[in-house]
Design an enzyme around this catalytic site. Structure first.
Site, short mmCIF file in Angstrom:
data_model
loop_
_atom_site.label_atom_id
_atom_site.label_comp_id
_atom_site.label_asym_id
_atom_site.label_seq_id
_atom_site.Cartn_x
_atom_site.Cartn_y
_atom_site.Cartn_z
N CYS A 122 12.40 0.77 -22.38
CA CYS A 122 11.27 1.56 -22.66
C CYS A 122 10.69 2.24 -21.74
O CYS A 122 9.16 2.27 -21.81
CB CYS A 122 10.64 1.25 -24.05
SG CYS A 122 9.50 -0.07 -23.86
N ASP A 159 17.63 -5.63 -23.89
CA ASP A 159 16.28 -4.92 -24.03
C ASP A 159 15.40 -5.56 -23.37
O ASP A 159 14.33 -6.19 -23.72
CB ASP A 159 16.05 -4.69 -25.53
CG ASP A 159 14.90 -3.58 -25.67
OD1 ASP A 159 14.64 -2.88 -24.74
OD2 ASP A 159 14.64 -3.35 -26.84
N ASP A 192 16.19 -14.93 -27.57
CA ASP A 192 14.84 -14.44 -26.78
C ASP A 192 14.32 -15.87 -26.00
O ASP A 192 14.43 -16.88 -26.57
CB ASP A 192 13.73 -13.97 -27.82
CG ASP A 192 12.82 -13.27 -26.92
OD1 ASP A 192 12.91 -11.92 -27.02
OD2 ASP A 192 11.93 -13.76 -26.34
#
Length: 385
Positions: free
Chosen positions: A339, A286, A246
């Protein structure tokens, strides 16, 4: 605290949010200054505040004003609550309604008020969701389901249901994923349950689990935007050797403990620790996004989002795909996930990637809409050839 006192606390917190505080900050600050409040009080107040954030526009119309008191009046009217019993000035409850407040307020008629969405976003929401736009906007005003992922490396779904039931936590199968269980009762007991302590379950949205279910089999996987590591853990449970990465390493601080509890190993790497030569069968991106598919959980996000920020996110999404593709083996899969329910963050980003990179194709793409079973998600699989 009395029900009326809880309403008064919610009004205070909403006014703090209107003054510029983040919702979580306002809730935390109130709790620290209100040591008398028990856990049930804090939970009830949190529920009231988040309900108001999900229905921010319609509550203001129903309550006839923009401040915390008016919005809470609107929220209670929407729930057909006995407002006079709650606004009675007794036991720290709010003062009774004035004649003006009783006459104020109206039924929301404008689309943005009824759908509880920012006005500027309505065309994009409608374009992305078509005939289902209104229904999904209304579903997004409800509370999100509490969903568990069963760690099938160590137990079965039936084992988990039985263990949780013995601790008065009832669940049911969720159709979005074979590893998903929706919690029906006592959700706040889950993290104290033996099943959770023993690593049998993780909290994870069912559509998020379905995204991982759809990923093709392989040996090595890189979760390029790992965050807290939910999808990295799900990949490890499937048998992948997983690296978690990340751009903000602090987000991954809990992954080692979560992995140990789940009985899996995940290698956590910061940006400067990920060698360019490392290749993976699956690289999962993601990507940071508007979160529009999960606004039930973080309703503050839909009111903070602007067109400028959405444009910035699109640029970040493109950059992540362009960088992460270098870590995919020749036969591997680059998996893009958001999302979000917005086309500009989903299909448009895949089309733009394919236009930039000859030789790549999209072998799979799917949307999961916001529903009673899960959040809104999008995924696409990109491969060479």
């Amino acid at each position: 605290m009395t029900p009326g006192a809880r309403v008064a606390a919610s009004i205070e917190i909403i006014d703090d949010i209107l003054a510029g505080q983040a919702a979580e900050q306002a809730l935390t600050r109130w709790a620290r200054n209100s040591r008398f409040a028990g856990s049930k009080d804090r939970a009830a107040i949190r529920d009231l505040v988040f309900a108001a954030l999900r229905t921010w526009r319609s509550d203001a119309v129903l309550g006839g004003g923009e401040d915390g008191r008016a919005r809470m009046i609107g929220r209670l009217r929407a729930d057909d609550a006995d407002i006079d019993a709650l606004f009675d000035d007794a036991g720290h409850a709010p003062a009774p309604l004035t004649d003006e407040e009783r006459q104020a307020g109206a039924t929301p008629t404008e689309i943005g008020d009824r759908w509880n969405l920012p006005e500027w976003l309505l065309p994009q929401w409608q374009a992305a969701l078509g005939d289902d736009a209104e229904a999904i906007a209304l579903i997004a005003q409800d509370r999100a389901p509490i969903t568990l992922r069963v760690n099938t490396r160590v137990c079965s779904v039936a084992d988990v249901q039985s263990a949780l039931e013995s601790e008065q936590v009832l669940t049911e199968a969720n159709s979005l994923s074979p590893t998903a269980l929706t919690v029906l009762s006592n959700p706040r007991r889950v993290r104290q349950s033996q099943a959770y302590i023993d690593g049998w379950i993780e909290m994870q949205d069912a559509a998020s689990q379905a995204v991982v279910d759809a990923i093709p089999d392989g040996t090595r996987a890189l979760d390029y935007c790992a965050g807290g590591g939910g999808k990295a853990l799900a990949l490890a449970a499937r048998g992948f050797t997983v690296w978690a990465h990340d751009i903000a390493p602090g987000r991954m601080a809990d992954i080692p403990d979560r992995a140990e509890r789940a009985g899996v190993q995940i290698r956590v790497v910061a940006p400067d620790q990920l060698p360019a030569k490392e290749k993976f069968d699956v690289v999962l991106c993601d990507a940071p996004c508007s979160g529009s598919g999960a606004w039930r959980r973080s309703p503050e996000g839909k009111w903070a989002l602007t067109q400028q920020r959405l444009d910035e996110l699109n640029g970040i999404q493109d950059e992540i795909l362009d960088t992460a593709m270098g870590h995919v083996t020749p036969e591997g899969t680059l998996v893009y996930v958001t999302c979000s329910v917005l086309t500009c963050e989903n299909e448009d980003r895949i089309d733009a990637f394919l236009a930039r990179h000859a030789g790549w194709t999209c072998s799979f793409r799917k949307r999961w809409t916001i529903s009673a079973e899960g959040d809104g998600f999008f995924t696409a699989h990109l491969t060479r050839g």
